[in-house]
Design a protein around this motif. Structure first.
Motif, PDB file in Angstrom:
ATOM      1  N   THR A   1      -9.351  16.706   0.844  1.00  0.00           N
ATOM      2  CA  THR A   1      -9.126  15.951  -0.537  1.00  0.00           C
ATOM      3  C   THR A   1      -8.231  14.884  -0.465  1.00  0.00           C
ATOM      4  O   THR A   1      -8.586  13.698  -0.809  1.00  0.00           O
ATOM      5  N   LEU A   2      -7.070  15.037   0.507  1.00  0.00           N
ATOM      6  CA  LEU A   2      -6.285  13.884   0.764  1.00  0.00           C
ATOM      7  C   LEU A   2      -6.786  12.798   1.500  1.00  0.00           C
ATOM      8  O   LEU A   2      -6.522  11.618   1.462  1.00  0.00           O
ATOM      9  N   ASN A   3      -7.454  13.211   2.535  1.00  0.00           N
ATOM     10  CA  ASN A   3      -8.229  12.132   3.453  1.00  0.00           C
ATOM     11  C   ASN A   3      -9.205  11.314   2.604  1.00  0.00           C
ATOM     12  O   ASN A   3      -9.213   9.969   2.774  1.00  0.00           O
ATOM     13  N   ALA A   4      -9.767  11.750   1.801  1.00  0.00           N
ATOM     14  CA  ALA A   4     -10.807  10.853   0.834  1.00  0.00           C
ATOM     15  C   ALA A   4     -10.002   9.945   0.069  1.00  0.00           C
ATOM     16  O   ALA A   4     -10.273   8.791  -0.407  1.00  0.00           O
ATOM     17  N   GLN A   5      -8.495  10.162  -0.322  1.00  0.00           N
ATOM     18  CA  GLN A   5      -8.080   9.168  -0.929  1.00  0.00           C
ATOM     19  C   GLN A   5      -7.229   8.240  -0.012  1.00  0.00           C
ATOM     20  O   GLN A   5      -6.947   6.972  -0.379  1.00  0.00           O
ATOM     21  N   LEU A   6      -7.036   8.371   1.135  1.00  0.00           N
ATOM     22  CA  LEU A   6      -6.285   7.762   1.939  1.00  0.00           C
ATOM     23  C   LEU A   6      -6.985   7.032   3.173  1.00  0.00           C
ATOM     24  O   LEU A   6      -6.708   5.861   3.425  1.00  0.00           O
TER      25      LEU A   6
ATOM     26  N   ALA B   1       1.201  13.287  -8.548  1.00  0.00           N
ATOM     27  CA  ALA B   1       0.524  14.491  -8.277  1.00  0.00           C
ATOM     28  C   ALA B   1       1.514  15.568  -8.202  1.00  0.00           C
ATOM     29  O   ALA B   1       1.213  16.687  -8.613  1.00  0.00           O
TER      30      ALA B   1
ATOM     31  N   ILE C   1       0.331   4.207  -2.761  1.00  0.00           N
ATOM     32  CA  ILE C   1       0.096   5.818  -2.373  1.00  0.00           C
ATOM     33  C   ILE C   1       1.374   6.803  -2.750  1.00  0.00           C
ATOM     34  O   ILE C   1       1.091   7.838  -3.240  1.00  0.00           O
TER      35      ILE C   1
ATOM     36  N   ARG D   1       0.933   7.623  -6.296  1.00  0.00           N
ATOM     37  CA  ARG D   1      -0.065   8.361  -6.564  1.00  0.00           C
ATOM     38  C   ARG D   1       0.206   9.868  -5.999  1.00  0.00           C
ATOM     39  O   ARG D   1       0.017  10.827  -6.851  1.00  0.00           O
TER      40      ARG D   1
ATOM     41  N   GLN E   1       0.682  -1.101  -0.148  1.00  0.00           N
ATOM     42  CA  GLN E   1       0.092   0.035   0.157  1.00  0.00           C
ATOM     43  C   GLN E   1       0.750   1.135  -0.040  1.00  0.00           C
ATOM     44  O   GLN E   1       0.542   2.195  -0.785  1.00  0.00           O
TER      45      GLN E   1
ATOM     46  N   SER F   1      -7.623   3.460   2.613  1.00  0.00           N
ATOM     47  CA  SER F   1      -6.484   2.341   3.034  1.00  0.00           C
ATOM     48  C   SER F   1      -6.506   1.953   4.406  1.00  0.00           C
ATOM     49  O   SER F   1      -6.128   0.748   4.779  1.00  0.00           O
TER      50      SER F   1
END
Length: 562
Positions: free
Chosen positions: A117-122, A104, A97, A100, A93, A125
């Motif tokens: 925004t970053l919370n929504a990606q992490l 970016a 990440i 990603r 993982q 996991s």
């Protein structure tokens, strides 16, 4: 034709028959295969039994040591595999990440909107891999974003640039449900943390930012106030150095170890200096729960402290057994590094000398008599099998590589060409005609593996052309052998299923500076299907070819085989 008679007296017929049978087994002149095989088998078993009895009488202590070593090795392997199963998804993982964030190119978030925004990606996991205790993303300017669970919600910690930057703590009740927020001044700089320094050092040594990662030694997490490990990876974006780290608490690893059946033994965690991580409670340690303790200063005779003290006295071995005393009993200890670093975390296993070993020492003659009975039964059964199947004795097909001389074995297989039990594939993923990685290449050898599993097993050599030319795996472009093995494992899990891994063994060999992958396949005890794009294929091996069966014939074949 009648044989002329003589005047010599005849011996009884039964005696003649008995002597003929006896001489047929002992004489050295040419005899039928069945007799010679039985004779040699009997002689071999007799000599072996004599050697075993003599060795057992003279080397009983060595036998005890070997049995203990086997038990310790088995326990160590069990602990190692379970801990790797816990940590491998974290490591995988991290790379996902990292790629990603690398693509970016953004620095660590410094605003609530960017953090959301970053919370929504992490957060997914953390939800799907519960052993990840936290995620940290920082750069060499001192900026940091940190995310961890906080009860039923989530907590982010944002740090600005500089050595004395302020921290903003934001609690989230959900992905878009902002809770409380506060600022604070902490004596904390991510650039001074072990995970940041280890990743930076690994990047500098590798001189490349592609898939570099490092496991930290055990240290105390600032956010959770408990010890753990961090796997981290660093990369450069322009002049900025950026580092991503994923935390795993030692308590989580210890829970995994404590849940394993270790044959009356115990497993434990400690650091490379001998400090023990423990979650037990006694009169001397209740005030310092879940801390590291020194194996030299602790006075209480506890098993794990005694094991670590004996390990240090023996020179911190990672292969040999360590024998020690604790609680009035003798124990065997085995030790290995958790992440391969001698200065990092270690796993220890302690197992007592069992009553079965004492019985082996005091009643070895009973074991010898039992062995004699087993040998006698084995001789009788061997005689029956030799008599019944002597006409079927022939060389068995080759399905594996001899580890003592793999190069000679592989060359011999290549020289004989493809067969019912051997198949060649040029690459693992690269289409040599187009110069690009192709899914059809991967599916081709996966189908070969499935065909072997569904038939009588076999050997797949990847890196060898159909005409026997040795190509190697350089065209596949794997960074190292670990990447190749991980890619292989992921494809097997995705297209065949993880449950078939026990029938498949991948070994990598170097021949003429070229890497050849040898995939040894055992016959599976359940049907094997190749899954791709929602469809399933069932294949069998027929001569040097793989045959895909239609559903009707596949059902008939499965019913007859399984």
């Amino acid at each position: 034709m009648r044989v002329p008679t003589t005047d010599k007296p005849r011996r009884p017929r039964a005696m003649n028959r008995l002597q003929m049978k006896t001489f047929s087994l002992l004489k050295t002149s040419p005899t039928p295969v069945r007799s010679r095989l039985f004779r040699d088998l009997l002689l071999l078993l007799a000599v072996t039994l004599g050697i075993l009895i003599a060795a057992s009488a003279l080397l009983i202590k060595d036998i005890q040591h070997d049995i203990a070593a086997a038990r310790i090795d088995s326990a160590k392997a069990l602990v190692r595999d379970e801990v790797r199963a816990l940590l491998t998804p974290v490591q995988q993982q991290l790379l996902i990440i990292r790629d990603r964030l690398h693509d970016a190119g953004d620095p660590p978030p410094q605003t609530q909107a960017a953090a959301r925004t970053l919370n929504a990606q992490l957060i997914p996991s953390l939800n799907h891999i519960p052993q990840i205790a936290g995620i940290a993303f920082a750069n060499n300017q001192g900026e940091e974003y940190f995310l961890r669970r906080d009860g039923k919600g989530w907590l982010t910690r944002l740090r600005g640039q500089g050595s004395a930057a302020k921290f903003e703590f934001i609690r989230w009740n959900g992905l878009d449900d902002l809770g409380q927020s506060k600022t604070a001044q902490l004596n904390y700089d991510p650039r001074e943390r072990p995970w940041f320094k280890d990743a930076q050092e690994e990047l500098e040594q590798s001189q490349s930012d592609e898939d570099t990662l490092a496991w930290s030694p055990p240290y105390r997490f600032e956010s959770l106030d408990e010890p753990g490990l961090t796997v981290s990876s660093a990369w450069r974006h322009g002049d900025a150095l950026q580092v991503l780290g994923l935390d795993v608490t030692l308590a989580r690893i210890l829970d995994t170890i404590n849940g394993l059946p270790l044959d009356s033994g115990t497993g434990f965690l400690f650091d490379g200096q001998g400090g023990l991580y423990t979650d037990f409670d006694d009169d001397q340690s209740s005030a310092q729960q879940q801390r590291f303790f020194s194996a030299e200063t602790h006075h209480g005779g506890l098993l794990r402290f005694n094991a670590i003290a004996a390990w240090r006295a023996a020179g911190r071995p990672d292969q040999q057994l360590v024998r020690f005393s604790s609680g009035g009993h003798l124990w065997w200890g085995g030790f290995l590094p958790l992440t391969g670093e001698a200065d990092g975390a270690w796993i220890g296993v302690a197992i007592p000398l069992s009553a079965t070993l004492d019985m082996l020492q005091s009643r070895w003659y009973l074991l010898a008599l039992t062995a004699l009975g087993i040998v006698a039964l084995g001789v009788g059964l061997a005689a029956l099998l030799v008599r019944k199947y002597s006409h079927q004795l022939r060389e068995l097909p080759k399905r594996g590589i001899d580890p003592r001389d793999p190069e000679a074995d592989i060359r011999a297989l290549i020289s004989r060409g493809e067969s019912t039990y051997v198949e060649f594939k040029s690459t693992m993923r690269m289409n040599l005609h187009t110069g690009k990685a192709g899914k059809e290449i991967e599916l081709a050898w996966l189908k070969g593996v499935a065909a072997f599993l569904n038939t009588e097993g076999g050997l797949l050599l990847i890196g060898v052309a159909d005409d026997g030319e040795l190509l190697g795996l350089d065209a596949d472009g794997f960074a190292n052998d670990d990447k190749c093995q991980l890619h292989f494992k992921n494809l097997v899990n995705s297209h065949l299923g993880a449950e078939y891994a026990r029938f498949i063994a991948l070994q990598l060999y170097r021949i003429e500076d070229k890497t050849v992958a040898a995939v040894e396949c055992q016959p599976a005890d359940i049907p094997t299907f190749v899954h791709h794009k929602g469809a399933e294929s069932f294949l069998i091996r027929n001569g040097p070819s793989n045959i895909e069966l239609p559903i009707s014939k596949a059902l008939t074949y499965i019913a007859g085989r399984y």
